[in-house]
Design a protein around this motif. Sequence first.
Motif, PDB file in Angstrom:
ATOM      1  N   ALA A 214       0.824  -1.206   0.000  1.00 48.08           N
ATOM      2  CA  ALA A 214       0.000   0.000   0.000  1.00 48.08           C
ATOM      3  C   ALA A 214       0.858   1.254   0.000  1.00 48.08           C
ATOM      4  N   CYS A 215       2.077   1.153   0.531  1.00 46.86           N
ATOM      5  CA  CYS A 215       2.906   2.342   0.686  1.00 46.86           C
ATOM      6  C   CYS A 215       4.030   2.369  -0.346  1.00 46.86           C
ATOM      7  N   GLY A 216       4.610   3.531  -0.483  1.00 46.35           N
ATOM      8  CA  GLY A 216       5.697   3.673  -1.443  1.00 46.35           C
ATOM      9  C   GLY A 216       6.759   4.627  -0.939  1.00 46.35           C
ATOM     10  N   TYR A 217       8.002   4.294  -1.241  1.00 48.18           N
ATOM     11  CA  TYR A 217       9.131   5.173  -0.960  1.00 48.18           C
ATOM     12  C   TYR A 217      10.273   4.724  -1.862  1.00 48.18           C
ATOM     13  N   GLU A 218      11.250   5.558  -2.023  1.00 48.88           N
ATOM     14  CA  GLU A 218      12.342   5.287  -2.964  1.00 48.88           C
ATOM     15  C   GLU A 218      13.044   3.970  -2.621  1.00 48.88           C
ATOM     16  N   GLY A 219      13.177   3.117  -3.619  1.00 50.34           N
ATOM     17  CA  GLY A 219      13.902   1.867  -3.449  1.00 50.34           C
ATOM     18  C   GLY A 219      13.082   0.709  -2.921  1.00 50.34           C
ATOM     19  N   ARG A 220      11.782   0.928  -2.625  1.00 50.74           N
ATOM     20  CA  ARG A 220      10.983  -0.158  -2.060  1.00 50.74           C
ATOM     21  C   ARG A 220      10.750  -1.254  -3.092  1.00 50.74           C
ATOM     22  N   VAL A 221      10.823  -2.515  -2.626  1.00 46.91           N
ATOM     23  CA  VAL A 221      10.555  -3.688  -3.464  1.00 46.91           C
ATOM     24  C   VAL A 221       9.283  -4.360  -2.945  1.00 46.91           C
ATOM     25  N   PRO A 222       8.315  -4.661  -3.827  1.00 45.35           N
ATOM     26  CA  PRO A 222       7.042  -5.238  -3.374  1.00 45.35           C
ATOM     27  C   PRO A 222       7.146  -6.729  -3.057  1.00 45.35           C
ATOM     28  N   ILE A 223       7.736  -7.033  -1.902  1.00 45.62           N
ATOM     29  CA  ILE A 223       7.912  -8.407  -1.447  1.00 45.62           C
ATOM     30  C   ILE A 223       7.285  -8.538  -0.064  1.00 45.62           C
ATOM     31  N   ILE A 224       6.618  -9.667   0.186  1.00 43.93           N
ATOM     32  CA  ILE A 224       5.933  -9.867   1.460  1.00 43.93           C
ATOM     33  C   ILE A 224       6.898  -9.717   2.635  1.00 43.93           C
ATOM     34  N   GLY A 225       8.105 -10.276   2.504  1.00 41.32           N
ATOM     35  CA  GLY A 225       9.071 -10.196   3.591  1.00 41.32           C
ATOM     36  C   GLY A 225       9.410  -8.768   3.973  1.00 41.32           C
ATOM     37  N   ILE A 226       9.488  -7.882   2.996  1.00 42.15           N
ATOM     38  CA  ILE A 226       9.763  -6.476   3.290  1.00 42.15           C
ATOM     39  C   ILE A 226       8.593  -5.873   4.052  1.00 42.15           C
ATOM     40  N   GLY A 227       7.377  -6.266   3.675  1.00 40.92           N
ATOM     41  CA  GLY A 227       6.201  -5.804   4.402  1.00 40.92           C
ATOM     42  C   GLY A 227       6.226  -6.236   5.855  1.00 40.92           C
ATOM     43  N   PHE A 228       6.737  -7.450   6.127  1.00 38.80           N
ATOM     44  CA  PHE A 228       6.866  -7.909   7.505  1.00 38.80           C
ATOM     45  C   PHE A 228       7.774  -6.965   8.296  1.00 38.80           C
ATOM     46  N   GLY A 229       8.906  -6.588   7.694  1.00 40.34           N
ATOM     47  CA  GLY A 229       9.821  -5.671   8.364  1.00 40.34           C
ATOM     48  C   GLY A 229       9.193  -4.310   8.601  1.00 40.34           C
ATOM     49  N   GLU A 230       8.430  -3.836   7.624  1.00 40.56           N
ATOM     50  CA  GLU A 230       7.756  -2.543   7.776  1.00 40.56           C
ATOM     51  C   GLU A 230       6.738  -2.586   8.906  1.00 40.56           C
ATOM     52  N   ALA A 231       6.078  -3.739   9.064  1.00 38.72           N
ATOM     53  CA  ALA A 231       5.115  -3.897  10.162  1.00 38.72           C
ATOM     54  C   ALA A 231       5.814  -3.719  11.504  1.00 38.72           C
ATOM     55  N   GLN A 232       7.004  -4.291  11.652  1.00 38.09           N
ATOM     56  CA  GLN A 232       7.748  -4.162  12.911  1.00 38.09           C
ATOM     57  C   GLN A 232       8.169  -2.715  13.161  1.00 38.09           C
ATOM     58  N   ILE A 233       8.615  -2.048  12.102  1.00 34.83           N
ATOM     59  CA  ILE A 233       8.985  -0.637  12.241  1.00 34.83           C
ATOM     60  C   ILE A 233       7.785   0.186  12.685  1.00 34.83           C
ATOM     61  N   ALA A 234       6.640  -0.040  12.045  1.00 35.57           N
ATOM     62  CA  ALA A 234       5.439   0.737  12.360  1.00 35.57           C
ATOM     63  C   ALA A 234       4.956   0.468  13.782  1.00 35.57           C
ATOM     64  N   ILE A 235       4.954  -0.797  14.213  1.00 36.85           N
ATOM     65  CA  ILE A 235       4.506  -1.125  15.569  1.00 36.85           C
ATOM     66  C   ILE A 235       5.404  -0.455  16.607  1.00 36.85           C
ATOM     67  N   ASN A 236       6.699  -0.492  16.374  1.00 36.66           N
ATOM     68  CA  ASN A 236       7.604   0.191  17.302  1.00 36.66           C
ATOM     69  C   ASN A 236       7.330   1.691  17.341  1.00 36.66           C
TER      70      ASN A 236
END
Length: 339
Positions: free
Chosen positions: A297-319
């Motif tokens: 759903a989100c976008g920023y420079e260099g982002r790759v649309p992979i589920i694993g990256i989304g998992f990492g983003e979830a951890q960043i957001a929760i923190n």
Amino acid sequence: MYFPHIHGKVILVIFRKEISIIKEYDLAIIGAGPVGLFAAYFARLHGLKTIVLESLSDLGGQPEMLYPFKKILDIPVFKEITASDLTKQLIANLDGQVDLVTSHQVQDVESAGDNLIIDGEYQVRSIMIATGNGAFKPKKFPLKATPEMEDRIHYFFKDPAQFAGQKLGIFGGGDTALDWANELANIADVSLIHRRNEFRGMESSVDALRKKGQVNFLTPYLPKKMTEKDGQLIIDLKEVGGDTVLAESFDQILVAYGFRADNRFVKKWGVELENGLIAVNRSMQTNVPKIYAIGDACGYEGRVPIIGIGFGEAQIAINSIMRDLFPEKSLTIHSTSIN
């Protein structure tokens, strides 16, 4: 009228002499695909009272809807796992401690002091948007069809066995079309029709299909006319850049022309988009306080649309949410921390 000083788990809202109950949560996650479900799990680990709102009738998002049988190869820890098994595992990880609501497409988000009200039903302290590419509708097969023909045209399926022993036409050149062909070639007579000789999907998938020798490749062709005869679809295929016309018959056809996905609905909440994606900072925050976005759903420079990256983003957001909601707490960043 809202009564924000009422104590307890719920707040009473009186409007036009009717009483309704608004449920309170620390976090509402919009979208129950793999990334949204993992975010719910990580939020639970941190003690956040969480609700997940999903517009579809089932959990798991596009992987569960489009290719539940597909073996996914880029999920951390797993060498391979089917989309269906991934969904089951992610749900099991929640241990029944997260509220899951399906068939609820979020419409309205309003500010109420330090909180947000979702559709007049839920008061939350933060929102995480994990809708992937957004609410999606399949791009329709471009030929006129009667209701009887429509019954033989499919845009997704969950059980390959329903096509066993049949003659199938698969239209499309992306990963979904290739995955369908690879799965169904073992039980059906499959033709893969694409407008180009080259495919948009993974080259390894194309190579696997060609090595199998079980799939009839019809390229470069486009469908031009469709009729029905003796319970079969007769589709005229016109060669792209040529004059050849093939009349092919199929028991059923599968169409993988992609989906019309849209996350623009968040604009009415004041959330900014960049190139159709939700703009976020390094903490996964949008421009609207208390609203975050993760996954495709989100976008920023260099982002790759992979589920694993989304998992990492979830951890960043929760923190980030934990620091915002509980600034007085000493936050345990992760279970492997040595601090």
